[in-house]
Design an enzyme around this catalytic site. Structure first.
Site, PDB file in Angstrom:
ATOM      1  N   GLN A  16      34.406 -11.862  21.673  1.00 55.34           N
ATOM      2  CA  GLN A  16      33.808 -10.622  22.165  1.00 55.34           C
ATOM      3  C   GLN A  16      33.634  -9.611  21.019  1.00 55.34           C
ATOM      4  OE1 GLN A  16      34.746  -9.223  26.170  1.00 55.34           O
ATOM      5  NE2 GLN A  16      35.724  -7.473  25.231  1.00 55.34           N
ATOM      6  N   GLU A  48      20.294   6.450  -1.889  1.00 54.77           N
ATOM      7  CA  GLU A  48      21.761   6.508  -1.992  1.00 54.77           C
ATOM      8  C   GLU A  48      22.413   5.954  -0.724  1.00 54.77           C
ATOM      9  OE1 GLU A  48      23.451  10.276  -3.608  1.00 54.77           O
ATOM     10  OE2 GLU A  48      21.379  10.720  -4.093  1.00 54.77           O
ATOM     11  N   SER A  57      20.126  20.762  -2.116  1.00 48.37           N
ATOM     12  CA  SER A  57      21.539  21.097  -2.165  1.00 48.37           C
ATOM     13  C   SER A  57      21.726  22.472  -1.529  1.00 48.37           C
ATOM     14  CB  SER A  57      22.003  21.117  -3.620  1.00 48.37           C
ATOM     15  OG  SER A  57      23.156  21.920  -3.750  1.00 48.37           O
ATOM     16  N   HIS A  88      21.305  -5.046 -20.136  1.00 47.92           N
ATOM     17  CA  HIS A  88      22.488  -4.208 -20.385  1.00 47.92           C
ATOM     18  C   HIS A  88      22.163  -2.714 -20.268  1.00 47.92           C
ATOM     19  CE1 HIS A  88      24.175  -7.959 -22.107  1.00 47.92           C
ATOM     20  NE2 HIS A  88      22.977  -8.068 -22.648  1.00 47.92           N
ATOM     21  N   LYS A 117      18.010  21.436  -6.950  1.00 51.34           N
ATOM     22  CA  LYS A 117      18.225  20.008  -6.680  1.00 51.34           C
ATOM     23  C   LYS A 117      17.243  19.392  -5.697  1.00 51.34           C
ATOM     24  CE  LYS A 117      21.282  17.708  -7.934  1.00 51.34           C
ATOM     25  NZ  LYS A 117      22.692  17.718  -7.580  1.00 51.34           N
ATOM     26  N   ASN A 136      31.014 -17.999  29.470  1.00 55.12           N
ATOM     27  CA  ASN A 136      31.140 -18.480  28.085  1.00 55.12           C
ATOM     28  C   ASN A 136      29.814 -19.011  27.535  1.00 55.12           C
ATOM     29  OD1 ASN A 136      33.757 -17.815  28.560  1.00 55.12           O
ATOM     30  ND2 ASN A 136      34.573 -19.899  28.500  1.00 55.12           N
TER      31      ASN A 136
HETATM   32  N1  ARG Z   1      32.432 -10.358  27.278  1.00 55.37           N
HETATM   33  C1  ARG Z   1      32.670 -11.704  26.882  1.00 55.37           C
HETATM   34  C2  ARG Z   1      32.257 -11.909  25.421  1.00 55.37           C
HETATM   35  O1  ARG Z   1      31.642 -11.076  24.886  1.00 55.37           O
HETATM   36  C3  ARG Z   1      31.904 -12.614  27.758  1.00 55.37           C
HETATM   37  C4  ARG Z   1      32.553 -13.955  27.957  1.00 55.37           C
HETATM   38  C5  ARG Z   1      33.799 -13.768  28.702  1.00 55.37           C
HETATM   39  N2  ARG Z   1      34.371 -15.020  29.056  1.00 55.37           N
HETATM   40  C6  ARG Z   1      35.625 -15.075  29.501  1.00 55.37           C
HETATM   41  N3  ARG Z   1      36.086 -16.238  29.797  1.00 55.37           N
HETATM   42  N4  ARG Z   1      36.401 -14.042  29.580  1.00 55.37           N
HETATM   43  O2  ARG Z   1      32.552 -12.903  24.803  1.00 55.37           O
END
Ligand code: ARG
Length: 462
Positions: A327, A295, A282, A161, A288, A115
Site C-alpha cells: 500500500q 533551481e 529577491s 572540468h 536580483k 489484491n
Molecule cells: N489498499 C490496498 C493497497 O493499496 C489494497 C489491497 C488490500 N488488500 C488487502 N488484502 N488488504 O495495497
C-alpha cells in the site's frame, strides 16, 4: 477530499472495533482515491467478463454498468463522499455501488480480490502516466531542436572540468540533451511493456475457482497479455520501481541542464537569460533575478531519487505473496509522476524562453585558448608527431598567457619561434569558425553536422 462516517467494510470476524488511530494508519483512501477512474474501468472489464462466461446475469451487469456511470459522475463532479471507515478506493466504490443497485453490486467482487484489483489499478494508472511523461519528453525534445537549429552556428566554449576546452556550437550542446531525452523516452517505452500486463484473475494469490476468461479482460483493458503467475501478479511492484528508476534518470538529465542554465545565467558567464516568468526577484536585493525554476528542478530531483530508494526498500523484505506493505507504493509513485509531468511541461516552455547571448559565448570561447588542439592538429598534419605538437602548443599557450592575449593574436614570427612548420595558413586554423568547421563528421560540432543532426532528430520525434 470530503470524508464521511460509514460502517466498516468487513464482516463479523472481529469482536471489537478497530482503534481510531489504527483506522487512520491503515487506510489508503486519503491518497488512493486518485485511482478511482482506473478502478472503475477495471471493475467494468471484470464484470463484463463475468457476464461473458455466464457467472454474472445480464441484468446484474446492466445494473453495475449504470451504477458505475453514476459513481463516476459523482466522483468527477466532486460530490462523491469518500469514507475513511471504508479504508480504500475499492471498498468505497463497491459500497457506493451496492447502495445504488443492491445485490448486483455485491456480486461484482466474484472471482476477484483487492489484491489483484489494486495491482491492476496501479498498472492502468502507470500506463497512462508513462504516456503523459513520454509526451512531455517529446515536447522538451522539440524545444531543444528549435534551439539547436537556430544556433547551429553559434559558437560557445565547450568545457571539460568546467575549464574552456574546445569551441562547440550552442546547437551541438543542446543536441546532447536531445540524445539523453531520446534514451529516456526509449527506456519508458521498454518499461511500458512490462507494466502493460494484466494481474486480474490472480485473485487473492492463487487464482480463482470460477471459469474466468483472462484474455477477455486483457482485450477489454488494452493490456498486452496476462501476468503469468498469480503469486507474482499480486505481489511484485518491480514495474513501479523500474518506472521510478527511469524517472530518476530523466530528472538527473534535467538537473544537469538546470545546473548549466543557472551557471550560464550568472553574470560571470552571461551566456543566456531566462524569460521573466520562470524567475523571481529577491525581497531584499532589488537587482536580483533568480533562476528559481531550474533551481527547483535540480532540487526536486532529490525527492524523485528518494522515492526510488523508498520503493526498493519497500519491496526487499516481503515474502510472497501480497503484503500490506505494498500500500506504501502509491504516494512515492504518485509524487514521482506529478513531479515529472509538471517538470517536463514547465521545461518545454522554459526552453522556448531562453534568450541566447552569442557575443558573450564567443568572447568566452576566444579567451580560453580553445583552439590549442587545432594548432596541434595543424602541426601533426605537417608531419610532427602528436606528442611533440602537444608540447610545442603548450609552450605557445604559456607565451600567449604571459602576453595576456589569445593564440590567434600572436604574430606569425612569434608562432614560428615555437615551430618552423608554421606558415600563414595557421591563422585559419586558430579561428573559432575554423575549429568548428574542421570537426565535420557525424556526431561532431561543425554547423553543417549540427543541421544534419537536427533534421534526423526531427524525423525521430515526429
Ligand atoms: N489498499 C490496498 C493497497 O493499496 C489494497 C489491497 C488490500 N488488500 C488487502 N488484502 N488488504 O495495497
Amino acid at each position: 477530499m470530503p470524508m464521511d462516517k460509514k460502517s466498516g467494510a468487513w464482516s463479523g470476524r472481529f469482536s471489537e472495533p478497530v482503534d481510531e488511530l489504527v483506522k487512520r494508519y491503515t487506510a489508503s483512501i486519503p491518497f488512493d482515491y486518485r485511482l478511482a477512474e482506473f478502478d472503475i474501468k477495471g471493475s467494468l472489464a471484470h464484470a463484463r467478463m463475468l457476464r461473458h462466461v455466464g457467472v454474472l446475469a445480464e441484468e446484474d451487469f446492466a445494473a453495475i454498468e449504470r451504477g458505475m456511470a453514476e459513481i463516476l459522475e459523482d466522483i468527477r463532479g466532486g460530490s462523491f463522499g469518500w469514507s475513511l471507515e471504508l479504508e480504500d478506493v475499492h471498498l468505497n466504490i463497491e459500497k457506493a455501488l451496492t447502495a445504488k443497485i443492491g445485490d448486483a453490486g455485491k456480486r461484482l467482487h466474484t472471482g476477484r480480490s483487492r489484491n489483484d484489483q489494486i495491482a491492476t489499478d496501479v498498472r492502468l494508472y502507470l500506463r497512462d502516466a508513462i504516456d503523459r511523461v513520454q509526451s512531455g519528453l517529446r515536447a522538451c525534445q522539440a524545444s531543444l531542436l528549435d534551439m539547436a537549429e537556430e544556433h547551429a552556428g553559434t559558437v560557445m566554449p565547450g568545457f571539460t572540468h568546467l575549464q574552456v576546452a574546445q569551441p562547440v556550437t550552442f546547437g551541438h550542446h543542446m543536441l546532447a540533451y536531445f540524445e539523453m531525452l531520446a534514451r529516456d523516452h526509449a527506456r519508458l517505452a521498454d518499461a511500458r511493456k512490462r507494466v502493460n500486463r494484466l494481474p486480474l484473475g490472480a485473485a487473492a494469490l492463487a487464482g480463482t475457482s470460477y471459469p474466468i476468461d483472462r484474455e477477455f479482460v486483457v482485450r477489454e483493458l488494452g493490456f498486452d497479455g496476462v501476468c503469468e503467475n498469480s503469486l507474482d501478479a499480486v505481489s511484485d511492484r518491480d514495474f513501479a520501481i523500474e518506472f521510478s528508476a527511469a524517472a530518476s534518470l530523466i530528472m538527473m538529465h534535467l538537473s544537469r541542464l538546470s545546473e548549466e542554465l543557472i551557471l550560464w545565467m550568472s553574470p560571470r558567464f552571461g551566456f543566456i537569460d531566462l524569460a521573466d516568468r520562470f524567475c523571481t526577484g529577491s525581497s531584499i536585493m532589488p537587482q536580483k533575478k533568480n533562476p528559481d525554476v531550474p533551481e527547483l528542478v535540480r532540487g526536486k530531483t532529490g525527492r524523485v531519487f528518494g522515492h526510488l530508494m523508498g520503493l526498493l526498500t519497500l519491496m526487499k523484505g516481503q515474502p510472497l505473496a501480497y503484503n500490506k506493505d505494498n500500500q506504501e507504493d502509491k504516494e512515492p509513485l504518485f509524487d514521482t509522476v506529478d513531479t515529472l509531468v509538471d517538470t517536463l511541461t514547465i521545461y518545454a516552455d522554459m526552453l522556448k524562453g531562453v534568450r541566447v547571448k552569442p557575443e558573450a559565448m564567443r568572447k568566452a570561447a576566444s579567451e580560453g585558448f580553445s583552439t590549442a588542439t587545432d594548432l596541434a592538429d595543424y602541426l601533426v598534419k605537417k608531419g610532427l608527431p602528436f606528442r611533440d605538437a602537444h608540447e610545442v602548443v603548450a609552450r605557445a599557450v604559456r607565451a600567449a598567457e604571459g602576453k595576456g592575449c589569445d593564440l590567434a593574436d600572436l604574430s606569425l614570427v612569434e608562432l614560428q619561434a615555437f615551430s618552423p612548420l608554421v606558415d600563414e595558413g595557421v591563422f585559419a586554423v586558430l579561428t573559432l569558425e575554423g575549429s568548428l568547421a574542421a570537426r565535420n563528421h557525424i556526431g561532431a560540432t561543425a554547423p553543417e553536422q549540427v543541421r544534419a543532426a537536427v533534421a534526423r532528430a526531427r524525423a525521430v520525434i515526429k
